[in-house]
Every structure is written in C-alpha cells, then in structure tokens.
Design a protein around this motif. Structure first.
Motif, PDB file in Angstrom:
ATOM      1  N   LEU A   1      28.669  33.846  49.616  1.00 52.19           N
ATOM      2  CA  LEU A   1      28.348  33.500  48.056  1.00 52.19           C
ATOM      3  C   LEU A   1      28.809  34.722  47.122  1.00 52.19           C
ATOM      4  O   LEU A   1      29.156  34.563  45.902  1.00 52.19           O
ATOM      5  N   ILE A   2      28.192  35.639  47.814  1.00 52.43           N
ATOM      6  CA  ILE A   2      28.554  37.050  47.053  1.00 52.43           C
ATOM      7  C   ILE A   2      29.986  37.372  46.853  1.00 52.43           C
ATOM      8  O   ILE A   2      30.225  37.608  45.619  1.00 52.43           O
ATOM      9  N   VAL A   3      30.704  37.291  47.985  1.00 49.89           N
ATOM     10  CA  VAL A   3      32.208  37.351  47.708  1.00 49.89           C
ATOM     11  C   VAL A   3      32.759  36.612  46.830  1.00 49.89           C
ATOM     12  O   VAL A   3      33.767  36.877  46.031  1.00 49.89           O
ATOM     13  N   VAL A   4      32.299  35.303  46.826  1.00 50.87           N
ATOM     14  CA  VAL A   4      33.081  34.312  45.865  1.00 50.87           C
ATOM     15  C   VAL A   4      32.816  34.664  44.602  1.00 50.87           C
ATOM     16  O   VAL A   4      33.446  34.510  43.656  1.00 50.87           O
ATOM     17  N   GLY A   5      31.260  34.972  44.467  1.00 47.77           N
ATOM     18  CA  GLY A   5      30.774  35.336  43.139  1.00 47.77           C
ATOM     19  C   GLY A   5      31.760  36.567  42.423  1.00 47.77           C
ATOM     20  O   GLY A   5      32.063  36.718  41.265  1.00 47.77           O
ATOM     21  N   LEU A   6      31.792  37.749  43.235  1.00 48.28           N
ATOM     22  CA  LEU A   6      32.451  38.723  42.832  1.00 48.28           C
ATOM     23  C   LEU A   6      33.988  38.413  42.583  1.00 48.28           C
ATOM     24  O   LEU A   6      34.550  38.993  41.661  1.00 48.28           O
ATOM     25  N   GLY A   7      34.489  37.575  43.508  1.00 53.45           N
ATOM     26  CA  GLY A   7      36.039  37.355  43.123  1.00 53.45           C
ATOM     27  C   GLY A   7      36.082  36.402  41.812  1.00 53.45           C
ATOM     28  O   GLY A   7      36.941  36.783  41.141  1.00 53.45           O
ATOM     29  N   ALA A   8      35.247  35.677  41.444  1.00 49.82           N
ATOM     30  CA  ALA A   8      35.325  34.952  40.449  1.00 49.82           C
ATOM     31  C   ALA A   8      35.273  35.779  39.082  1.00 49.82           C
ATOM     32  O   ALA A   8      35.729  35.667  38.080  1.00 49.82           O
ATOM     33  N   PHE A   9      34.176  36.659  39.136  1.00 52.93           N
ATOM     34  CA  PHE A   9      34.143  37.710  38.318  1.00 52.93           C
ATOM     35  C   PHE A   9      35.527  38.560  37.870  1.00 52.93           C
ATOM     36  O   PHE A   9      35.866  38.754  36.752  1.00 52.93           O
ATOM     37  N   LEU A  10      36.067  38.924  39.099  1.00 52.53           N
ATOM     38  CA  LEU A  10      36.930  39.825  38.792  1.00 52.53           C
ATOM     39  C   LEU A  10      38.469  39.059  38.708  1.00 52.53           C
ATOM     40  O   LEU A  10      39.031  39.605  37.425  1.00 52.53           O
TER      41      LEU A  10
END
Length: 191
Positions: free
Chosen positions: A13-22
């Motif tokens: 979830l952290i990786v997906v959230g960070l990817g969406a933000f970037l």
C-alpha cells in the motif's frame, strides 16, 4: 484473513500510494513557483547602473510607473533566447528595468550590444545581493512591479511569446498601465 497477513500488505500500500503521488507530480512545471514576495514591496537596494559605476539607483526607481524587472546575465543562454520578447515588450511601451546579475560590466555591455537593449535602466548586481533578496535562483527571472513598488507577478525562466500574450499583457492591463490597456498594435496575437 488474519491480522498478520494484513500487515504484509502495508508495504504494498505504501508503494502504491507513493507511486500515485509521484505520477500526479509528473505534469508539474518545475519552474512554476510563486514568489514569496508577491503582493509585497520590491526589496530595498542601492546599486550602481551597468552604464555608470558612479550612478546609484534604488527601489525608488520603481515608484510612479509600472515596470517589468528582468534579471539577466551574459552567462545565461536562456536570456539570449528571450530577448526578442523583451524587445517586443519595450516596443509596446512597457517600461523595462534590467538587473545584470552576477556578471562583469564588459560582458554585460557585450551582451546588450549583441542582443539589443530593451531596458530603460540596467541595475548592476555583480555580487547577486539584489538577486538574493528577490529569491532568484537563476536567470532569467522577471518581476512585474506596480506603480507603488509592489510585486504583482513573478516569472521564472524563459518568457515565451505566449507568456507575453496570455499573461504579461493581461496583467499589465489589469494593474492599469495605459500602454497595455491601449495596445492596438496587434502584436502578440499569434506571432
């Protein structure tokens, strides 16, 4: 599903959230930033002019007339590319003030000789003190200052013809310059 298994999904979830933000930030213009000086007085300064080492000018130079202040330098390749837009603005009657930033007098004069001089006055800022007070981190940067000496617009980087047409001239008209409001030259309309 046990709590232990749910905990295994936290890194995902952290990786997906960070990817969406970037991904959202990919469309951001890295040069787009508001100056902290917007709606504030132009910083106080006392510097010589490029043409006369003995002549001193200050922020009082900006009172009484709307002015477009352009921070430039001979060492700045982008400054050379935007010079046609600055010459066009000067031809339209826009008062242009240059700030020759972190340059030498000889190189500043050579630049203006080669690319033209749209500036009514060139403030000479070899140590970058005024640039520092303006928050300049490179050149070119441009500030539109109203007749009371208040910064109304800040542009970082190259001024494109579209910037003149879509932003600078409307802003000049909004803050009440007669030259912008009465512009009937047709310039800036897709040139």
């Amino acid at each position: 599903m046990s709590v232990r298994r749910l905990v295994l999904f936290v890194p995902l979830l952290i990786v997906v959230g960070l990817g969406a933000f970037l991904y959202q930030r990919l469309d951001d213009d890295p040069y787009a930033r508001d100056s902290a000086l917007l709606s504030r007085d132009f910083p106080a300064f006392t510097l010589s002019t490029l043409s006369d080492p003995e002549a001193r000018v200050s922020e009082s130079l900006l009172k009484g007339q709307v002015s477009l202040i352009n921070v430039w330098g001979e060492w700045c390749p982008t400054c050379k590319h935007e010079m046609p837009q600055l010459l066009d603005l000067a031809d339209r009657g826009v008062r242009m003030i240059g700030v020759d930033y972190k340059d030498t007098r000889d190189k500043g004069h050579a630049f203006l000789e080669e690319f033209g001089n749209p500036f009514e006055v060139n403030v000479f800022d070899p140590d970058g003190t005024l640039g520092f007070d303006l928050g300049v981190y490179g050149a070119p940067e441009t500030f539109l200052v109203d007749a009371e000496g208040v910064i109304r617009y800040h542009h970082t980087g190259y001024i494109r013809p579209e910037d003149v047409r879509d932003v600078i001239m409307p802003t000049l008209a909004r803050i009440g310059t007669p030259q912008a409001a009465g512009d009937s030259s047709g310039k800036g309309e897709g040139e």
